[in-house]
Design a protein around this motif. Sequence first.
Motif, PDB file in Angstrom:
ATOM      1  N   UNK A 151       8.021   9.468  -8.091  1.00  0.00           N
ATOM      2  CA  UNK A 151       8.037   8.399  -9.092  1.00  0.00           C
ATOM      3  C   UNK A 151       6.864   8.472 -10.065  1.00  0.00           C
ATOM      4  N   UNK A 152       6.068   9.523  -9.984  1.00  0.00           N
ATOM      5  CA  UNK A 152       4.927   9.675 -10.886  1.00  0.00           C
ATOM      6  C   UNK A 152       3.675   8.947 -10.452  1.00  0.00           C
ATOM      7  N   UNK A 209       0.849  -1.181   0.000  1.00  0.00           N
ATOM      8  CA  UNK A 209       0.000   0.000   0.000  1.00  0.00           C
ATOM      9  C   UNK A 209       0.892   1.241   0.000  1.00  0.00           C
ATOM     10  N   UNK A 210       0.696   2.133  -0.982  1.00  0.00           N
ATOM     11  CA  UNK A 210       1.566   3.313  -1.073  1.00  0.00           C
ATOM     12  C   UNK A 210       0.832   4.638  -0.933  1.00  0.00           C
ATOM     13  N   UNK A 211      -0.515   4.632  -0.971  1.00  0.00           N
ATOM     14  CA  UNK A 211      -1.240   5.889  -0.827  1.00  0.00           C
ATOM     15  C   UNK A 211      -2.701   5.753  -1.195  1.00  0.00           C
ATOM     16  N   UNK A 212      -3.349   6.914  -1.382  1.00  0.00           N
ATOM     17  CA  UNK A 212      -4.760   6.922  -1.750  1.00  0.00           C
ATOM     18  C   UNK A 212      -5.086   8.191  -2.531  1.00  0.00           C
ATOM     19  N   UNK A 213      -6.202   8.137  -3.225  1.00  0.00           N
ATOM     20  CA  UNK A 213      -6.735   9.289  -3.955  1.00  0.00           C
ATOM     21  C   UNK A 213      -8.244   9.263  -3.769  1.00  0.00           C
ATOM     22  N   UNK A 256       2.917   7.805   0.116  1.00  0.00           N
ATOM     23  CA  UNK A 256       3.934   7.602   1.149  1.00  0.00           C
ATOM     24  C   UNK A 256       5.268   8.226   0.750  1.00  0.00           C
ATOM     25  N   UNK A 257       5.976   8.738   1.733  1.00  0.00           N
ATOM     26  CA  UNK A 257       7.255   9.424   1.490  1.00  0.00           C
ATOM     27  C   UNK A 257       8.228   8.581   0.665  1.00  0.00           C
ATOM     28  N   UNK A 258       8.297   7.306   0.918  1.00  0.00           N
ATOM     29  CA  UNK A 258       9.239   6.448   0.193  1.00  0.00           C
ATOM     30  C   UNK A 258       8.892   6.286  -1.284  1.00  0.00           C
TER      31      UNK A 258
END
Length: 72
Positions: free
Chosen positions: A46-47, A20-24, A40-42
């Motif tokens: 990266x687009x 899981x890297x984020x949400x919209x 997420x910051x990491x």
Amino acid sequence: MHSSILSACLWGHLKKTNTLIGHVGLSKISDGVEIGYAIGMDYQGNGYATESVGAFSIWAKNTTSFLMEKNS
């Protein structure tokens, strides 16, 4: 100021690692609709936000009726 709670949301993940890297998501506001996202910051730079917001916007335009409704 928001006139309703979050109306649509999508969580993003990397397929190759199932991370899981984020949400919209979308919210109705007094002037129309607001799109928001978090990555997420990491995973920033990266687009992923550009790709997610673009794809989510197309989906929302084609599948959600609240975008066309006038706010009361």
